[in-house]
Motif scaffolding. Structure first.
Motif, PDB file in Angstrom:
ATOM      1  N   LEU A  33      35.612  44.659  40.269  1.00 11.47           N
ATOM      2  CA  LEU A  33      36.617  45.690  40.506  1.00 11.47           C
ATOM      3  C   LEU A  33      36.060  47.106  40.347  1.00 11.47           C
ATOM      4  CD1 LEU A  33      39.710  44.176  38.664  1.00 11.47           C
ATOM      5  CD2 LEU A  33      39.434  44.499  41.131  1.00 11.47           C
ATOM      6  N   GLY A  34      35.114  47.277  39.450  1.00 13.40           N
ATOM      7  CA  GLY A  34      34.566  48.610  39.207  1.00 13.40           C
ATOM      8  C   GLY A  34      35.662  49.576  38.781  1.00 13.40           C
ATOM      9  N   ASP A  35      35.663  50.773  39.356  1.00 11.99           N
ATOM     10  CA  ASP A  35      36.648  51.801  39.011  1.00 11.99           C
ATOM     11  C   ASP A  35      38.047  51.500  39.547  1.00 11.99           C
ATOM     12  OD1 ASP A  35      34.682  53.223  37.702  1.00 11.99           O
ATOM     13  OD2 ASP A  35      34.226  54.489  39.431  1.00 11.99           O
ATOM     14  N   ASP A  36      38.189  50.483  40.392  1.00 16.97           N
ATOM     15  CA  ASP A  36      39.499  50.137  40.951  1.00 16.97           C
ATOM     16  C   ASP A  36      40.298  49.220  40.041  1.00 16.97           C
ATOM     17  OD1 ASP A  36      39.427  51.635  43.321  1.00 16.97           O
ATOM     18  OD2 ASP A  36      38.153  50.146  44.266  1.00 16.97           O
ATOM     19  N   GLY A  37      39.750  48.852  38.883  1.00 20.07           N
ATOM     20  CA  GLY A  37      40.456  48.004  37.933  1.00 20.07           C
ATOM     21  C   GLY A  37      40.462  48.607  36.548  1.00 20.07           C
ATOM     22  N   VAL A  38      41.629  48.627  35.915  1.00 20.11           N
ATOM     23  CA  VAL A  38      41.775  49.175  34.572  1.00 20.11           C
ATOM     24  C   VAL A  38      42.486  48.141  33.719  1.00 20.11           C
ATOM     25  CG1 VAL A  38      42.810  51.015  33.193  1.00 20.11           C
ATOM     26  CG2 VAL A  38      41.970  51.517  35.493  1.00 20.11           C
ATOM     27  N   GLU A  39      41.884  47.800  32.585  1.00 19.82           N
ATOM     28  CA  GLU A  39      42.534  46.845  31.693  1.00 19.82           C
ATOM     29  C   GLU A  39      43.751  47.493  31.051  1.00 19.82           C
ATOM     30  OE1 GLU A  39      40.102  44.248  29.239  1.00 19.82           O
ATOM     31  OE2 GLU A  39      38.367  45.076  30.289  1.00 19.82           O
ATOM     32  N   THR A  40      44.787  46.697  30.864  1.00 24.42           N
ATOM     33  CA  THR A  40      46.019  47.181  30.243  1.00 24.42           C
ATOM     34  C   THR A  40      46.079  46.661  28.817  1.00 24.42           C
ATOM     35  OG1 THR A  40      47.318  45.255  30.863  1.00 24.42           O
ATOM     36  CG2 THR A  40      47.171  47.025  32.483  1.00 24.42           C
ATOM     37  N   GLY A  41      47.099  47.032  28.101  1.00 23.72           N
ATOM     38  CA  GLY A  41      47.283  46.522  26.744  1.00 23.72           C
ATOM     39  C   GLY A  41      47.795  45.094  26.730  1.00 23.72           C
ATOM     40  N   GLU A  42      48.271  44.607  27.879  1.00 18.38           N
ATOM     41  CA  GLU A  42      48.790  43.243  27.983  1.00 18.38           C
ATOM     42  C   GLU A  42      47.625  42.255  28.071  1.00 18.38           C
ATOM     43  OE1 GLU A  42      51.418  40.636  31.138  1.00 18.38           O
ATOM     44  OE2 GLU A  42      51.716  42.795  31.061  1.00 18.38           O
ATOM     45  N   ALA A  43      47.648  41.221  27.256  1.00 14.51           N
ATOM     46  CA  ALA A  43      46.558  40.240  27.229  1.00 14.51           C
ATOM     47  C   ALA A  43      46.368  39.589  28.595  1.00 14.51           C
ATOM     48  CB  ALA A  43      46.837  39.172  26.182  1.00 14.51           C
ATOM     49  N   THR A  50      45.450  49.645  44.581  1.00 12.70           N
ATOM     50  CA  THR A  50      45.666  49.073  45.906  1.00 12.70           C
ATOM     51  C   THR A  50      46.171  50.168  46.844  1.00 12.70           C
ATOM     52  OG1 THR A  50      47.995  48.478  45.619  1.00 12.70           O
ATOM     53  CG2 THR A  50      46.362  46.899  44.800  1.00 12.70           C
ATOM     54  N   PRO A  51      46.216  49.895  48.158  1.00  7.88           N
ATOM     55  CA  PRO A  51      46.761  50.891  49.085  1.00  7.88           C
ATOM     56  C   PRO A  51      48.223  51.250  48.784  1.00  7.88           C
ATOM     57  CG  PRO A  51      45.575  49.202  50.296  1.00  7.88           C
ATOM     58  CD  PRO A  51      45.658  48.748  48.870  1.00  7.88           C
ATOM     59  N   ASP A  52      48.957  50.350  48.111  1.00 10.01           N
ATOM     60  CA  ASP A  52      50.359  50.592  47.764  1.00 10.01           C
ATOM     61  C   ASP A  52      50.521  51.225  46.393  1.00 10.01           C
ATOM     62  OD1 ASP A  52      51.194  49.449  50.184  1.00 10.01           O
ATOM     63  OD2 ASP A  52      51.121  47.437  49.301  1.00 10.01           O
ATOM     64  N   GLY A  53      49.426  51.594  45.753  1.00 10.04           N
ATOM     65  CA  GLY A  53      49.466  52.152  44.407  1.00 10.04           C
ATOM     66  C   GLY A  53      48.993  51.138  43.388  1.00 10.04           C
ATOM     67  N   PRO A  54      48.962  51.531  42.106  1.00  7.20           N
ATOM     68  CA  PRO A  54      48.509  50.617  41.059  1.00  7.20           C
ATOM     69  C   PRO A  54      49.394  49.380  40.988  1.00  7.20           C
ATOM     70  CG  PRO A  54      48.702  52.856  40.232  1.00  7.20           C
ATOM     71  CD  PRO A  54      49.323  52.838  41.584  1.00  7.20           C
ATOM     72  N   THR A  55      48.747  48.198  40.922  1.00  2.00           N
ATOM     73  CA  THR A  55      49.461  46.930  40.887  1.00  2.00           C
ATOM     74  C   THR A  55      48.933  46.103  39.726  1.00  2.00           C
ATOM     75  OG1 THR A  55      49.678  46.992  43.288  1.00  2.00           O
ATOM     76  CG2 THR A  55      50.045  44.875  42.229  1.00  2.00           C
ATOM     77  N   LEU A  65      39.720  41.429  48.103  1.00  3.41           N
ATOM     78  CA  LEU A  65      39.001  42.596  48.616  1.00  3.41           C
ATOM     79  C   LEU A  65      38.914  42.431  50.127  1.00  3.41           C
ATOM     80  CD1 LEU A  65      37.358  45.189  48.303  1.00  3.41           C
ATOM     81  CD2 LEU A  65      35.341  43.753  47.933  1.00  3.41           C
ATOM     82  N   SER A  66      39.600  43.306  50.848  1.00  2.00           N
ATOM     83  CA  SER A  66      39.618  43.195  52.304  1.00  2.00           C
ATOM     84  C   SER A  66      38.306  43.701  52.895  1.00  2.00           C
ATOM     85  CB  SER A  66      40.789  43.995  52.876  1.00  2.00           C
ATOM     86  OG  SER A  66      40.567  45.374  52.715  1.00  2.00           O
ATOM     87  N   VAL A  67      38.079  43.340  54.142  1.00  2.00           N
ATOM     88  CA  VAL A  67      36.885  43.812  54.845  1.00  2.00           C
ATOM     89  C   VAL A  67      36.882  45.333  54.886  1.00  2.00           C
ATOM     90  CG1 VAL A  67      35.714  43.849  57.075  1.00  2.00           C
ATOM     91  CG2 VAL A  67      36.642  41.719  56.214  1.00  2.00           C
ATOM     92  N   GLY A  68      38.074  45.926  54.924  1.00  2.00           N
ATOM     93  CA  GLY A  68      38.203  47.383  54.940  1.00  2.00           C
ATOM     94  C   GLY A  68      37.846  48.034  53.609  1.00  2.00           C
ATOM     95  N   GLY A  69      37.564  47.232  52.574  1.00  2.00           N
ATOM     96  CA  GLY A  69      37.128  47.781  51.294  1.00  2.00           C
ATOM     97  C   GLY A  69      38.249  48.119  50.326  1.00  2.00           C
ATOM     98  N   ARG A  70      39.458  47.616  50.566  1.00  2.00           N
ATOM     99  CA  ARG A  70      40.586  47.880  49.675  1.00  2.00           C
ATOM    100  C   ARG A  70      40.999  46.595  48.962  1.00  2.00           C
ATOM    101  NH1 ARG A  70      43.018  52.923  50.372  1.00  2.00           N
ATOM    102  NH2 ARG A  70      43.661  52.370  48.282  1.00  2.00           N
ATOM    103  N   PHE A  71      41.454  46.749  47.721  1.00  2.00           N
ATOM    104  CA  PHE A  71      41.922  45.603  46.947  1.00  2.00           C
ATOM    105  C   PHE A  71      43.408  45.387  47.177  1.00  2.00           C
ATOM    106  CE2 PHE A  71      38.136  46.703  44.419  1.00  2.00           C
ATOM    107  CZ  PHE A  71      37.542  45.460  44.354  1.00  2.00           C
ATOM    108  N   HIS A  72      43.822  44.122  47.125  1.00  2.00           N
ATOM    109  CA  HIS A  72      45.224  43.717  47.230  1.00  2.00           C
ATOM    110  C   HIS A  72      45.449  42.636  46.183  1.00  2.00           C
ATOM    111  CE1 HIS A  72      45.506  45.770  51.129  1.00  2.00           C
ATOM    112  NE2 HIS A  72      44.275  45.339  51.291  1.00  2.00           N
ATOM    113  N   VAL A  73      46.669  42.553  45.648  1.00  2.00           N
ATOM    114  CA  VAL A  73      46.994  41.549  44.643  1.00  2.00           C
ATOM    115  C   VAL A  73      47.996  40.563  45.238  1.00  2.00           C
ATOM    116  CG1 VAL A  73      48.023  41.131  42.373  1.00  2.00           C
ATOM    117  CG2 VAL A  73      46.571  43.138  42.740  1.00  2.00           C
ATOM    118  N   ALA A  74      47.654  39.286  45.150  1.00  2.00           N
ATOM    119  CA  ALA A  74      48.560  38.214  45.557  1.00  2.00           C
ATOM    120  C   ALA A  74      49.032  37.534  44.280  1.00  2.00           C
ATOM    121  CB  ALA A  74      47.843  37.219  46.476  1.00  2.00           C
TER     122      ALA A  74
END
Length: 80
Positions: A33-43, A50-55, A65-74
């Motif tokens: 994830l690099g800089d696109d992922g931030v750990e939360t206080g939740e275990a 993501t393109p839709d904002g933080p998820t 991780l799409s071919v376009g270089g953006r992360f999405h959460v399912a």
């Protein structure tokens, strides 16, 4: 004869969010994830840019991780 047109899918790669106790796979997820992922206080949760904002992604969810270089959460279905 007409050519068959395939839809333009934006396939890429995906990793599943590991359980909170799985340190080895959490290390891999953090690197991926690099800089696109931030750990939360939740275990076991991580906030993904993501393109839709933080998820929020929790254990069992897929981060794609799409071919376009953006992360999405399912997200997986959760039982209350």
């Amino acid at each position: 004869m007409r050519a068959i047109r395939n839809p333009a899918f934006d396939h890429g790669a995906a990793l599943r969010v590991p359980p909170a106790h799985d340190a080895n796979n959490w290390r891999k997820l953090r690197l991926w994830l690099g800089d696109d992922g931030v750990e939360t206080g939740e275990a076991g949760a991580v906030e993904v840019r993501t393109p839709d904002g933080p998820t929020l992604a929790r254990p069992g969810d897929w981060i794609v991780l799409s071919v376009g270089g953006r992360f999405h959460v399912a997200s997986t279905a959760r039982v209350a």
